[in-house]
Enzyme design. Structure first.
Site, mmCIF file in Angstrom:
data_model
loop_
_atom_site.group_PDB
_atom_site.id
_atom_site.type_symbol
_atom_site.label_atom_id
_atom_site.label_comp_id
_atom_site.label_asym_id
_atom_site.label_seq_id
_atom_site.Cartn_x
_atom_site.Cartn_y
_atom_site.Cartn_z
ATOM 1 N N ASP A 21 0.854 -1.195 0.000
ATOM 2 C CA ASP A 21 0.000 0.000 0.000
ATOM 3 C C ASP A 21 0.888 1.242 0.000
ATOM 4 O OD1 ASP A 21 -2.049 1.832 0.374
ATOM 5 O OD2 ASP A 21 -2.102 1.536 2.558
ATOM 6 N N ASN A 23 -0.767 4.610 -0.457
ATOM 7 C CA ASN A 23 -1.523 5.833 -0.172
ATOM 8 C C ASN A 23 -2.324 5.732 1.119
ATOM 9 O OD1 ASN A 23 -3.370 4.025 -1.087
ATOM 10 N ND2 ASN A 23 -4.539 5.480 -2.329
ATOM 11 N N ASP A 25 -4.429 3.628 2.524
ATOM 12 C CA ASP A 25 -5.827 3.219 2.682
ATOM 13 C C ASP A 25 -5.908 1.742 3.087
ATOM 14 O OD1 ASP A 25 -5.097 1.988 0.344
ATOM 15 O OD2 ASP A 25 -6.729 2.789 -0.885
ATOM 16 N N ASP A 29 -1.552 -1.316 -3.990
ATOM 17 C CA ASP A 29 -1.865 -0.571 -5.215
ATOM 18 C C ASP A 29 -0.736 -0.694 -6.234
ATOM 19 O OD1 ASP A 29 0.014 1.368 -4.058
ATOM 20 O OD2 ASP A 29 -1.662 1.891 -2.744
ATOM 21 N N ASP A 98 -4.649 -10.448 -15.543
ATOM 22 C CA ASP A 98 -5.610 -11.527 -15.398
ATOM 23 C C ASP A 98 -6.790 -11.183 -16.298
ATOM 24 O OD1 ASP A 98 -7.115 -13.695 -14.127
ATOM 25 O OD2 ASP A 98 -5.734 -13.403 -12.452
ATOM 26 N N GLU A 256 -6.282 -21.001 -17.338
ATOM 27 C CA GLU A 256 -6.569 -21.732 -16.098
ATOM 28 C C GLU A 256 -7.598 -22.801 -16.442
ATOM 29 O OE1 GLU A 256 -8.258 -21.086 -11.561
ATOM 30 O OE2 GLU A 256 -9.312 -20.280 -13.278
ATOM 31 N N HIS A 329 -3.155 -17.695 -5.302
ATOM 32 C CA HIS A 329 -4.087 -16.978 -4.426
ATOM 33 C C HIS A 329 -5.300 -17.827 -4.034
ATOM 34 C CE1 HIS A 329 -5.789 -16.793 -8.366
ATOM 35 N NE2 HIS A 329 -6.934 -16.358 -7.864
ATOM 36 N N ASP A 330 -5.405 -19.055 -4.557
ATOM 37 C CA ASP A 330 -6.536 -19.929 -4.214
ATOM 38 C C ASP A 330 -6.111 -21.106 -3.333
ATOM 39 O OD1 ASP A 330 -8.413 -18.506 -5.788
ATOM 40 O OD2 ASP A 330 -7.857 -19.612 -7.594
HETATM 41 C C1 GLC Z 1 -10.424 -18.630 -10.679
HETATM 42 C C2 GLC Z 1 -9.707 -17.708 -9.729
HETATM 43 C C3 GLC Z 1 -10.470 -17.603 -8.455
HETATM 44 C C4 GLC Z 1 -11.853 -17.049 -8.784
HETATM 45 C C5 GLC Z 1 -12.562 -17.889 -9.842
HETATM 46 C C6 GLC Z 1 -13.770 -17.193 -10.404
HETATM 47 O O1 GLC Z 1 -10.452 -19.942 -10.223
HETATM 48 O O2 GLC Z 1 -8.394 -18.143 -9.524
HETATM 49 O O3 GLC Z 1 -9.828 -16.801 -7.501
HETATM 50 O O4 GLC Z 1 -12.639 -17.003 -7.619
HETATM 51 O O5 GLC Z 1 -11.713 -18.160 -10.934
HETATM 52 O O6 GLC Z 1 -13.395 -16.124 -11.222
HETATM 53 CA CA CA Z 2 -3.553 1.827 -1.411
#
Ligand code: GLC
Ligand code: CA
Length: 561
Positions: A21, A23, A25, A29, A98, A256, A329-330
């Site tokens: 971060d 700024n 908040d 960013d 993404d 993916e 991230h999953d």
């Molecule tokens: C993909 C992403 C996940 C998201 C899902 C729906 O699996 O990695 O984080 O919730 O798609 O877009």
């Molecule tokens: Ca920020």
């Protein structure tokens, strides 16, 4: 294999909300990413994948886009992205975005218009069907739980959402919609984006030849994957998508796909003329997601993982490349999945990091992985943020377990563990922000942080840096990208071993996932230890002696092969 610019990728995935971060908040960013480009260049990566930064109500943290053309103000603006692209390029780093095109946010103007007039132009952008006998059009279950259909107020109509109800699925059968998506993609490529990670792409095509199916759970719903995952005809969409966008820009794309991609269509996806450069498949990650049975069982886990990883290599051999990733991230942090808590240290973490790093494929690391960030188990369910966590929690409660047990289950597997703010230093909030962050910082940041590791040559960070430097080095790069993959010690439990050979070069890689020493036979002569997470003498009497959780990359003397 035809050589491509992206074959030498060492990728790094950033979850922008939790990176830095600037700024005050409490939310990461784009300027925060720019501020750390020197750190990323120091690590040695050359591609960044940014999780979604488009305008979004953030119901699914950006995987619900409400404006494809804009950057969400919480992350900054287009000029910030342009600056990021330029500054990254100066350091030899390319930026991927993404691309979430299976669905939009329910707040996207297209969907808002569709709701107002489901029979009109925008109704055709989504998948809207009549209900049956006062119920949903069919009993498909959403991937995130509950019905995959949501009623449209004051009508007998429902819209399809394979994910949350805030993520209505787009209707790819509509050529007008497809054209709009291609134009949008080309806009980002024109801006200097070098490619995309393409979200949930195997669900683009739906098979509507369905009625209700026998439920496979107490909720009355059924997992409809055969009807909305890699359905026959998806290739027509994916080819058209590629030809109208990515191919024109020589972009790098990573689809993916779900875990069930049949081996006979692998080359359609990742072959020389495949729809994508490469894919993130779930085969090895699913091992953990579907079951917590590996917890504290490193040897059993490694044996299973070995089978899956080696089988995948056999399938793609000569056809294309997969991504060698362990975290994203999953998923929870990788060591948490199977290494017993007492044994989590530099050695086990570095051994795990090496598991698939030198296999054929594109390396992707996730933020925090290279400093060994851990899961932050929460004491109350309210400390979580993600709708999928709450859906799962409710399901656990319905199944009859107590709140404490349900919370324990969540803590074991939630994908939110990967989303805690990046631990940069030992300052308040781990240096991520000056104010309280949007999501709790793991209290272990005093011990686990970037600053404590970056100048310590014995740190996990330094170890990853060494692995990256070796994979990228002029001398070995070709070997690790294009060299043959030959399994070794396959029946040896707790060991993942393989050789990479190219021309007269030969390298042997061994992971010892046992918490005890081990000796393995070797007939070849070792020329050089290229990487080891110990400083021991490993060779004696035609056998290799490995310490607990040792990881080694050994160059063999090929002259005596
Ligand atoms: C993909 C992403 C996940 C998201 C899902 C729906 O699996 O990695 O984080 O919730 O798609 O877009
Ligand atoms: Ca920020």
């Amino acid at each position: 294999m035809l050589k491509k610019w992206w074959h030498n990728t060492i990728g790094y995935q950033i979850y922008p909300k939790s990176f830095q971060d600037t700024n005050e908040d409490g939310i990461g960013d784009l300027k925060g990413i720019i501020a750390h480009l020197d750190d990323l260049a120091d690590l040695g990566i050359n591609v960044i994948w940014l999780c979604p930064i488009n305008k979004s109500p953030m119901k699914d943290h950006g995987y619900d886009v409400s404006d494809y053309e804009e950057i969400d103000p919480m992350f900054g603006c287009k000029e910030d992205l342009q600056e990021l692209i330029l500054e990254a390029e100066k350091r030899g780093i390319k930026i991927l975005m993404d691309l979430v095109i299976n669905h939009t946010s329910s707040e996207h103007p297209w969907f808002q218009k569709a709701l107002k007039n489901p029979d009109g132009e925008y109704g055709k952008y989504y998948i809207i069907k009549e209900g049956k006998d006062g119920k949903e059009p069919n009993n498909w279950r959403s991937i995130f739980g509950g019905s995959a259909w949501e009623p449209i107020k004051d009508t007998n109509l429902y819209y399809l959402h394979l994910f949350t109800k805030w993520q209505p699925d787009l209707n790819w059968e509509n050529p007008i919609l497809r054209e709009k998506i291609y134009k949008m993609i080309n806009g980002w490529l024109n801006l200097g984006i070098r490619g995309f990670r393409v979200d949930a792409i195997s669900h683009l095509k739906k098979d509507f030849s369905y009625t209700n199916l026998p439920p496979d759970g107490n909720d009355g719903y059924v997992n409809g994957f055969p009807y909305f995952s890699n359905v026959n005809g998806i290739g027509t969409f994916l080819n058209e998508l590629k030809e109208n966008t990515f191919q024109r820009y020589d972009a790098m794309t990573i689809g993916e796909v779900d875990e069930n991609l049949p081996s006979d269509i692998f080359s359609d996806f990742v072959g020389e003329n495949g729809y994508f450069s490469t894919i993130f498949d779930f085969c090895h990650a699913e091992l953990h997601v579907n079951s917590a049975q590996w917890k504290n069982k490193p040897i059993a886990f490694i044996d299973e993982l070995k089978k899956v990883l080696f089988a995948k290599q056999a399938v793609v051999k000569g056809k294309g490349m997969l991504c060698n990733y362990l975290e994203n991230h999953d998923l929870s942090r990788v060591v948490e999945r199977f290494i017993p808590e007492k044994e989590i240290d530099f050695y086990s973490k570095s051994m795990v990091g090496g598991i698939n790093f030198f296999m054929p494929g594109i390396v992707f690391l996730y933020q925090g992985q290279t400093i060994g960030m851990m899961d932050y188990k929460k004491e109350t369910i309210k400390s979580f943020q993600d709708p999928t966590t709450f859906i799962l929690y409710e399901e656990y409660l319905k199944s009859g377990i107590t709140e404490a047990e349900a919370l324990a289950q969540i803590n074991l597997k939630t994908r939110e563990h990967a989303r805690t703010p990046m631990q940069w230093n030992a300052n308040p909030y781990a240096g991520f922000s000056q104010v309280e962050p949007w999501f709790g910082v793991n209290p272990n940041y005093n011990e686990i942080n970037y600053e404590a590791q970056k100048n310590n040559s014995h740190s996990l960070y330094a170890f990853y840096k060494k692995m990256i430097a070796l994979r990228k080095s002029e001398e070995y790069q070709e070997l690790f990208i294009y060299g043959d993959f030959i399994p070794k010690y396959e029946t040896e439990s707790g060991i993942i071993g393989y050789q990479r050979n190219l021309g007269n070069k030969s390298v042997l890689i061994i992971n010892n996932a046992k918490s005890e020493e081990t000796a393995l036979p070797i007939t070849e002569k070792i020329k050089k230890v290229l990487i080891s997470n110990y400083n021991n003498d490993i060779l004696s009497n035609e056998s290799i002696h490995l310490q607990r959780y040792q990881f080694v990359v050994l160059e063999l003397d090929s002259s005596i092969k």
